[in-house]
Design a protein around this motif. Structure first.
Motif, PDB file in Angstrom:
ATOM      1  N   SER A  32      26.845  48.192  20.519  1.00  0.00           N
ATOM      2  CA  SER A  32      26.277  49.479  20.946  1.00  0.00           C
ATOM      3  C   SER A  32      26.080  49.593  22.447  1.00  0.00           C
ATOM      4  O   SER A  32      26.141  50.694  22.998  1.00  0.00           O
ATOM      5  CB  SER A  32      24.952  49.747  20.229  1.00  0.00           C
ATOM      6  N   VAL A  33      25.857  48.474  23.133  1.00  0.00           N
ATOM      7  CA  VAL A  33      25.663  48.534  24.582  1.00  0.00           C
ATOM      8  C   VAL A  33      26.917  49.078  25.268  1.00  0.00           C
ATOM      9  O   VAL A  33      26.846  49.699  26.334  1.00  0.00           O
ATOM     10  CB  VAL A  33      25.274  47.145  25.144  1.00  0.00           C
ATOM     11  N   PHE A  34      28.089  48.867  24.652  1.00  0.00           N
ATOM     12  CA  PHE A  34      29.352  49.432  25.156  1.00  0.00           C
ATOM     13  C   PHE A  34      29.668  50.756  24.469  1.00  0.00           C
ATOM     14  O   PHE A  34      30.166  51.690  25.094  1.00  0.00           O
ATOM     15  CB  PHE A  34      30.510  48.459  24.902  1.00  0.00           C
ATOM     16  N   PHE A  35      29.404  50.815  23.166  1.00  0.00           N
ATOM     17  CA  PHE A  35      29.823  51.960  22.361  1.00  0.00           C
ATOM     18  C   PHE A  35      29.078  53.240  22.725  1.00  0.00           C
ATOM     19  O   PHE A  35      29.691  54.306  22.849  1.00  0.00           O
ATOM     20  CB  PHE A  35      29.626  51.642  20.873  1.00  0.00           C
ATOM     21  N   VAL A  36      27.775  53.162  22.869  1.00  0.00           N
ATOM     22  CA  VAL A  36      26.963  54.372  23.091  1.00  0.00           C
ATOM     23  C   VAL A  36      27.408  55.166  24.326  1.00  0.00           C
ATOM     24  O   VAL A  36      27.616  56.381  24.234  1.00  0.00           O
ATOM     25  CB  VAL A  36      25.462  54.035  23.165  1.00  0.00           C
ATOM     26  N   PRO A  37      27.572  54.532  25.505  1.00  0.00           N
ATOM     27  CA  PRO A  37      27.927  55.347  26.678  1.00  0.00           C
ATOM     28  C   PRO A  37      29.296  56.014  26.590  1.00  0.00           C
ATOM     29  O   PRO A  37      29.447  57.166  27.006  1.00  0.00           O
ATOM     30  CB  PRO A  37      27.858  54.345  27.846  1.00  0.00           C
ATOM     31  N   PHE A  38      30.318  55.308  26.042  1.00  0.00           N
ATOM     32  CA  PHE A  38      31.624  55.977  25.997  1.00  0.00           C
ATOM     33  C   PHE A  38      31.699  56.973  24.844  1.00  0.00           C
ATOM     34  O   PHE A  38      32.387  57.995  24.956  1.00  0.00           O
ATOM     35  CB  PHE A  38      32.770  54.959  25.948  1.00  0.00           C
ATOM     36  N   ALA A  39      31.007  56.723  23.739  1.00  0.00           N
ATOM     37  CA  ALA A  39      31.027  57.673  22.626  1.00  0.00           C
ATOM     38  C   ALA A  39      30.403  59.004  23.039  1.00  0.00           C
ATOM     39  O   ALA A  39      30.773  60.061  22.525  1.00  0.00           O
ATOM     40  CB  ALA A  39      30.289  57.100  21.421  1.00  0.00           C
ATOM     41  N   ASN A  40      29.479  58.941  23.992  1.00  0.00           N
ATOM     42  CA  ASN A  40      28.825  60.155  24.480  1.00  0.00           C
ATOM     43  C   ASN A  40      29.792  61.066  25.241  1.00  0.00           C
ATOM     44  O   ASN A  40      29.506  62.237  25.462  1.00  0.00           O
ATOM     45  CB  ASN A  40      27.639  59.784  25.362  1.00  0.00           C
ATOM     46  N   ILE A  41      30.956  60.531  25.614  1.00  0.00           N
ATOM     47  CA  ILE A  41      32.004  61.357  26.224  1.00  0.00           C
ATOM     48  C   ILE A  41      32.573  62.324  25.175  1.00  0.00           C
ATOM     49  O   ILE A  41      32.949  63.456  25.486  1.00  0.00           O
ATOM     50  CB  ILE A  41      33.133  60.471  26.789  1.00  0.00           C
ATOM     51  N   PHE A  42      32.590  61.869  23.917  1.00  0.00           N
ATOM     52  CA  PHE A  42      33.214  62.638  22.837  1.00  0.00           C
ATOM     53  C   PHE A  42      32.194  63.432  22.007  1.00  0.00           C
ATOM     54  O   PHE A  42      32.552  64.457  21.431  1.00  0.00           O
ATOM     55  CB  PHE A  42      33.973  61.690  21.902  1.00  0.00           C
ATOM     56  N   ILE A  43      30.960  62.928  21.920  1.00  0.00           N
ATOM     57  CA  ILE A  43      29.953  63.503  21.023  1.00  0.00           C
ATOM     58  C   ILE A  43      28.631  63.614  21.780  1.00  0.00           C
ATOM     59  O   ILE A  43      28.353  62.795  22.669  1.00  0.00           O
ATOM     60  CB  ILE A  43      29.747  62.599  19.789  1.00  0.00           C
ATOM     61  N   PHE A  48      17.319  62.030   8.563  1.00  0.00           N
ATOM     62  CA  PHE A  48      16.259  63.029   8.450  1.00  0.00           C
ATOM     63  C   PHE A  48      15.986  63.730   9.789  1.00  0.00           C
ATOM     64  O   PHE A  48      15.452  64.841   9.814  1.00  0.00           O
ATOM     65  CB  PHE A  48      14.983  62.388   7.893  1.00  0.00           C
ATOM     66  N   ASN A  49      16.375  63.067  10.892  1.00  0.00           N
ATOM     67  CA  ASN A  49      16.268  63.719  12.205  1.00  0.00           C
ATOM     68  C   ASN A  49      17.371  64.760  12.407  1.00  0.00           C
ATOM     69  O   ASN A  49      17.297  65.579  13.329  1.00  0.00           O
ATOM     70  CB  ASN A  49      16.379  62.679  13.326  1.00  0.00           C
ATOM     71  N   GLY A  50      18.408  64.712  11.580  1.00  0.00           N
ATOM     72  CA  GLY A  50      19.531  65.640  11.718  1.00  0.00           C
ATOM     73  C   GLY A  50      20.596  65.176  12.686  1.00  0.00           C
ATOM     74  O   GLY A  50      21.343  65.993  13.236  1.00  0.00           O
ATOM     75  N   TYR A  51      20.717  63.850  12.900  1.00  0.00           N
ATOM     76  CA  TYR A  51      21.689  63.318  13.855  1.00  0.00           C
ATOM     77  C   TYR A  51      23.059  63.054  13.222  1.00  0.00           C
ATOM     78  O   TYR A  51      24.026  62.784  13.938  1.00  0.00           O
ATOM     79  CB  TYR A  51      21.200  61.996  14.456  1.00  0.00           C
ATOM     80  N   ILE A  52      23.158  63.035  11.894  1.00  0.00           N
ATOM     81  CA  ILE A  52      24.408  62.712  11.209  1.00  0.00           C
ATOM     82  C   ILE A  52      25.006  64.010  10.659  1.00  0.00           C
ATOM     83  O   ILE A  52      24.405  64.666   9.813  1.00  0.00           O
ATOM     84  CB  ILE A  52      24.166  61.692  10.083  1.00  0.00           C
ATOM     85  N   HIS A  53      26.207  64.368  11.181  1.00  0.00           N
ATOM     86  CA  HIS A  53      26.802  65.665  10.869  1.00  0.00           C
ATOM     87  C   HIS A  53      28.164  65.501  10.190  1.00  0.00           C
ATOM     88  O   HIS A  53      28.914  64.565  10.477  1.00  0.00           O
ATOM     89  CB  HIS A  53      26.985  66.477  12.150  1.00  0.00           C
ATOM     90  N   ALA A  54      28.484  66.447   9.329  1.00  0.00           N
ATOM     91  CA  ALA A  54      29.741  66.397   8.580  1.00  0.00           C
ATOM     92  C   ALA A  54      30.956  66.458   9.505  1.00  0.00           C
ATOM     93  O   ALA A  54      31.990  65.846   9.223  1.00  0.00           O
ATOM     94  CB  ALA A  54      29.787  67.554   7.579  1.00  0.00           C
ATOM     95  N   GLU A  55      30.837  67.181  10.626  1.00  0.00           N
ATOM     96  CA  GLU A  55      31.995  67.319  11.521  1.00  0.00           C
ATOM     97  C   GLU A  55      32.378  66.018  12.220  1.00  0.00           C
ATOM     98  O   GLU A  55      33.448  65.912  12.824  1.00  0.00           O
ATOM     99  CB  GLU A  55      31.756  68.411  12.567  1.00  0.00           C
ATOM    100  N   HIS A  56      31.503  65.022  12.148  1.00  0.00           N
ATOM    101  CA  HIS A  56      31.800  63.723  12.762  1.00  0.00           C
ATOM    102  C   HIS A  56      32.273  62.705  11.729  1.00  0.00           C
ATOM    103  O   HIS A  56      32.367  61.510  12.021  1.00  0.00           O
ATOM    104  CB  HIS A  56      30.566  63.183  13.489  1.00  0.00           C
ATOM    105  N   ALA A  57      32.602  63.193  10.524  1.00  0.00           N
ATOM    106  CA  ALA A  57      33.003  62.298   9.436  1.00  0.00           C
ATOM    107  C   ALA A  57      34.245  61.481   9.810  1.00  0.00           C
ATOM    108  O   ALA A  57      34.354  60.306   9.480  1.00  0.00           O
ATOM    109  CB  ALA A  57      33.262  63.087   8.163  1.00  0.00           C
ATOM    110  N   LYS A  58      35.208  62.122  10.512  1.00  0.00           N
ATOM    111  CA  LYS A  58      36.440  61.398  10.847  1.00  0.00           C
ATOM    112  C   LYS A  58      36.149  60.222  11.770  1.00  0.00           C
ATOM    113  O   LYS A  58      36.796  59.176  11.678  1.00  0.00           O
ATOM    114  CB  LYS A  58      37.470  62.338  11.476  1.00  0.00           C
ATOM    115  N   TYR A  59      35.162  60.366  12.673  1.00  0.00           N
ATOM    116  CA  TYR A  59      34.783  59.256  13.539  1.00  0.00           C
ATOM    117  C   TYR A  59      34.192  58.126  12.713  1.00  0.00           C
ATOM    118  O   TYR A  59      34.531  56.954  12.902  1.00  0.00           O
ATOM    119  CB  TYR A  59      33.755  59.724  14.571  1.00  0.00           C
ATOM    120  N   MET A  60      33.318  58.476  11.776  1.00  0.00           N
ATOM    121  CA  MET A  60      32.631  57.448  10.988  1.00  0.00           C
ATOM    122  C   MET A  60      33.580  56.711  10.055  1.00  0.00           C
ATOM    123  O   MET A  60      33.489  55.497   9.888  1.00  0.00           O
ATOM    124  CB  MET A  60      31.464  58.073  10.220  1.00  0.00           C
ATOM    125  N   VAL A  61      34.532  57.450   9.464  1.00  0.00           N
ATOM    126  CA  VAL A  61      35.521  56.805   8.596  1.00  0.00           C
ATOM    127  C   VAL A  61      36.381  55.827   9.401  1.00  0.00           C
ATOM    128  O   VAL A  61      36.623  54.685   8.973  1.00  0.00           O
ATOM    129  CB  VAL A  61      36.418  57.862   7.906  1.00  0.00           C
TER     130      VAL A  61
END
Length: 218
Positions: free
Chosen positions: A27-38, A183-196
């Motif tokens: 996550s120390v690497f993933f979070v900053p670059f993923a924020n470019i996309f999401i 429950f915070n509403g951070y997980i969205h259906a439109e990001h399903a392709k990223y999660m898969v």
């Protein structure tokens, strides 16, 4: 497959390999670059799901045992405080979260560069403190692995046990914050392709990381 999605997967793979070799998670690497996309709060949700896959992979790949002492003294406070941090993140402005993440990464990097010989004493009290801080940061900012790694290094456990124990703690942390983020509403259906895609990347990156780790000295 569009180029931006392919780039996202390649960067995710690199982050997972580095996180596995380092023993502190991606996550120390993933979070900053993923924020470019999401957007940042959605990144928190995607990161939690990514880590669940990644940590299950590590637990299957690294079967040399777990350090029960660290599981208890780091893992329990980490789970408690990741829930607190995850709930708190809902009430903090996204710009403040991104700025806080940037400051955390810069300060942590400078600390490691300037104090290379710094070692935490291997005590139960320090393990609890490390678990508390790493869990809270994981909940609020999406990453706390660097603090957990620094704490675990003090106990000088064998590298495969280190990775497996860190993954077990991280799994409990990520499962807890996934529920909170949902429950915070951070997980969205439109990001399903990223999660898969990340479910596959989590295993492949962990496997590559293990192959590299076997060639690196303790």
């Amino acid at each position: 497959m569009d180029f931006s999605f392919l780039l996202f997967l390649l960067l995710s793979l690199l982050a997972e390999v580095l996180g596995t070799v380092g023993g502190f998670g991606s996550s120390v690497f993933f979070v900053p670059f993923a924020n470019i996309f999401i957007d940042f709060k959605s990144v928190l949700g995607v990161t939690a799901v990514f880590h669940l896959s990644s940590n299950i992979s590590k637990l299957l790949l690294f079967k040399d045992g777990l350090d029960k002492r660290l599981l208890t003294y780091i893992g329990i406070p980490a789970v408690v405080f990741v829930i607190i941090g995850g709930i708190l993140s809902k009430y903090i402005d996204e710009t403040v979260l991104k700025l806080s993440f940037a400051i955390f990464i810069i300060v942590t990097s400078l600390f490691f560069l300037l104090f290379r010989s710094f070692v935490i004493r291997a005590t139960n009290r320090n393990a609890i403190a490390g678990g508390t801080v790493s869990g809270f940061l994981a909940g609020v900012l999406g990453t706390g692995g660097a603090v957990r790694g620094l704490t675990m290094v003090a106990f000088n456990i064998e590298k495969s046990v280190f990775v497996a124990t860190s993954a077990a703690i991280d799994f409990a942390v990520d499962f807890s914050r996934t529920v909170v983020y949902f429950f915070n509403g951070y997980i969205h259906a439109e990001h399903a392709k990223y999660m898969v895609g990340l479910l596959v990347i989590g295993f492949v990156g962990s496997w590559i990381g293990k192959q590299l780790l076997q060639r690196i000295s303790q």
